[in-house]
Every structure is written in structure tokens, then in C-alpha cells.
Motif scaffolding. Structure first.
Motif, PDB file in Angstrom:
ATOM      1  N   PHE A 193      49.727  55.778 112.935  1.00 28.19           N
ATOM      2  CA  PHE A 193      50.688  56.033 111.861  1.00 28.19           C
ATOM      3  C   PHE A 193      50.206  57.181 110.984  1.00 28.19           C
ATOM      4  CE2 PHE A 193      54.047  52.887 110.373  1.00 28.19           C
ATOM      5  CZ  PHE A 193      54.375  52.462 111.649  1.00 28.19           C
ATOM      6  N   TYR A 206      56.477  55.435 104.513  1.00 28.67           N
ATOM      7  CA  TYR A 206      55.590  54.467 105.163  1.00 28.67           C
ATOM      8  C   TYR A 206      56.179  53.058 105.030  1.00 28.67           C
ATOM      9  CZ  TYR A 206      51.126  52.229 106.430  1.00 28.67           C
ATOM     10  OH  TYR A 206      50.135  51.491 107.027  1.00 28.67           O
ATOM     11  N   ARG A 251      49.537  56.293 104.658  1.00 28.07           N
ATOM     12  CA  ARG A 251      50.403  55.729 103.626  1.00 28.07           C
ATOM     13  C   ARG A 251      50.440  56.628 102.382  1.00 28.07           C
ATOM     14  NH1 ARG A 251      51.169  50.060 102.188  1.00 28.07           N
ATOM     15  NH2 ARG A 251      49.549  49.611 103.725  1.00 28.07           N
ATOM     16  N   GLU A 282      45.319  55.672 111.037  1.00 22.79           N
ATOM     17  CA  GLU A 282      46.218  56.455 110.197  1.00 22.79           C
ATOM     18  C   GLU A 282      45.690  57.882 110.111  1.00 22.79           C
ATOM     19  OE1 GLU A 282      47.024  54.808 106.385  1.00 22.79           O
ATOM     20  OE2 GLU A 282      47.804  52.911 107.173  1.00 22.79           O
TER      21      GLU A 282
END
Length: 296
Positions: free
Chosen positions: A194, A204, A197, A223
Motif C-alpha cells: 500500500f 488510505y 497512510r 507501505e
């Protein structure tokens, strides 16, 4: 010293005749002679040797003539330059963009703009959305291509430049490689990469919400802060990743891309500029950007 005195001096120095210089400057000879005299008194230097038969430049006059011509030429250049700027023919445009915008048609739009406007200098800055917004408001950028999700855009105009769906980036030998399309429900338990954030907190949360609606929590194993890093990690076999469809147009060894269905947000790039910015150059750039925008 006044600009008109310099103009008068150049005329006399080039004509070496006060009568002809006066005609050239559209004034009577006595006022012209008076202005040259005042110029010499202000400088404390004799520029012209006058006799009843001729006018001759002194060595100081010859040097001053050269410098005065430089001043005249630079002033003329300045006038032409600002007139061209007002017409949008010359000047500068500062463009900010997020990294993924380089995979869109933005490079083609920039190339088209440069070909049509070769005298306009483009300065580029590749930064995150959060970094570009204060630069735009602080007049350090003229236009910014960003990814908006919950950001404050008050005082700014916008143009949606790109809207496209997410696709799934997978290692080329992944078990999904034989599938034509995938659904978000297929990703339950799958290792996922991902974007951080902190970079886009609202986005997100929206993506996490999409997995919740599908009935499970995503298995996030890493991430990262850029799309390029995401795809590079997919190539290592670390996991799969949701990336914009335009990423599939950029070949990466070891990575395959598959269409992804489900309740997912769209991937967008928006052009922003200050409402008070009425620059002709900016408007010309926006006209080109509209030709290349992609909104699916």
C-alpha cells in the motif's frame, strides 16, 4: 539625467549636426542645444566639440555614445519583452506535479505546449500533493497537478486532468496470472503493498473502507511512498498492489496488471491554480491541458 537627453545626445552624436538632429527628434534646434548643454553640465564632461563649421565627438563623447546606445537597446528589448509577455508569447511557467502524473498524458501535453510556445520557459517540480499546495498558494508554483482526497482547495480553480480505475499489479508468475479480471473479494488474505497512510490519509481510509465493504481487512505487508516503488516491490514477489491503470502502460519486467472490479474509488489527477492568477501563459497552458485530459 533624463531619457530624452540621452535620445537627443544619440541623435546629435550620430548626425554630427544640431539642425538635422533637431529635425530627427521633432524639436527646435535651440531647445536641443540647451538639453545637450545641461547634460554636459550634469556629467561635468565635454561630449561634443562645437565650431561654426562642424560638430565632433570628444573621446568621452564617443564612449558615452556607445553606453547610451546600450541603454537604448536594452530599453527597447525590455519594451518588446513585456509586450510579448502580455500577449503570452514570452515568459515563465512553473509547473508542479506528483510522480504518477508522468505516466499520464501530461508529458505529451507539455511537449505540445513547448512546441507551440518555444519562447516560454517551463520550470518543473516533482513533489507530493501536500508539498505542492503551499507552494501554489505562496506563488512559487503557477499550476500543480495533484491527487486530491480531502485536501483544502479554497481559493483555487481546478481542472480534472485524469480519472481512471485501479488495476491490480501482480508478480508475473502469481497464481492470478491466468485470470482475465479480478474482484476485490479475491484479495482476501493476499499480501498487499500500500501507499503510505501519511501521504494520503483520506484516500488510505477510503481504500481500507473498500476492503471492509468486501467483508475483510487487507493484509498489508509493506507501505511505500511512490507508485514506482510499489511496482518495483511487486516485481520482487513481496505482494500485489492497487495501482492506477496508467501504470500498466509502463513496462516493468516481472510485473503483470489485471483489471480490478469492486467498490473502489477512482484514481484522479487534478490541475490546480490560484483563482487570482490571470496569466495569459497559464491560460494557454490550460488550453493545451484540456486537449490531453483523460476522464474515464
Amino acid at each position: 539625467m533624463e531619457l530624452r537627453q540621452i535620445t537627443y545626445f544619440i541623435a546629435v552624436a550620430e548626425e554630427l549636426h544640431f539642425g538635422r538632429a533637431a529635425e530627427r527628434c521633432h524639436i527646435a534646434q535651440p531647445p536641443l542645444s540647451q538639453q545637450i548643454k545641461r547634460l554636459e553640465e550634469e556629467l561635468g564632461v565635454t561630449l561634443l566639440e562645437r565650431t561654426s563649421r562642424r560638430v565632433v565627438l570628444t573621446p568621452e563623447g564617443k564612449e558615452f555614445l556607445k553606453r547610451c546606445k546600450d541603454v537604448r537597446d536594452r530599453l527597447n528589448e525590455a519594451v518588446i519583452c513585456i509586450q510579448d509577455m502580455a500577449k503570452g508569447l514570452e515568459g515563465q511557467l512553473r509547473v508542479g506535479f506528483i510522480g504518477p502524473a508522468s505516466l499520464s498524458k501530461l508529458p505529451r501535453a507539455i511537449r505540445a505546449f513547448r512546441e507551440r510556445n518555444p519562447r516560454i520557459r517551463l520550470d518543473f517540480s516533482a513533489q507530493s500533493t501536500s508539498e505542492q499546495l503551499p507552494l501554489l498558494r505562496g506563488d512559487r508554483l503557477d499550476i500543480a497537478f495533484v491527487r486530491l482526497f480531502g485536501h483544502d482547495t479554497s481559493g483555487l480553480n481546478s481542472l480534472l486532468f485524469l480519472r481512471e480505475p485501479y488495476v491490480l499489479a501482480i508478480p508475473e508468475d502469481h497464481r492470478f496470472a491466468d485470470r482475465e479480471t479480478l474482484d476485490i473479494a479475491d484479495l482476501e488474505g493476499e499480501p498487499l503493498i500500500f501507499n503510505q497512510r501519511i501521504a494520503q490519509p483520506a484516500l488510505y481510509r477510503s481504500l481500507i473502507g473498500s476492503f471492509h465493504k468486501a467483508g475483510f481487512m487487507p493484509n498489508i505487508v509493506q507501505e511505500v511512498n511512490t507508485e514506482q516503488s510499489t511496482v518495483a516491490l511487486v516485481a520482487t514477489g513481496l505482494g500485489c498492489a492497487l495501482v492506477p491503470a496508467s501504470s500498466a502502460s509502463s513496462y516493468r519486467s516481472g510485473v503483470a496488471f489485471r483489471p480490478l472490479t469492486g467498490d473502489l474509488p477512482q484514481w484522479e489527477i487534478t490541475a490546480l491554480w490560484k483563482k487570482k492568477n490571470q496569466s495569459v501563459i497559464l491560460q494557454k497552458f490550460l488550453d493545451v491541458a484540456r486537449e490531453f485530459r483523460e476522464v474515464q
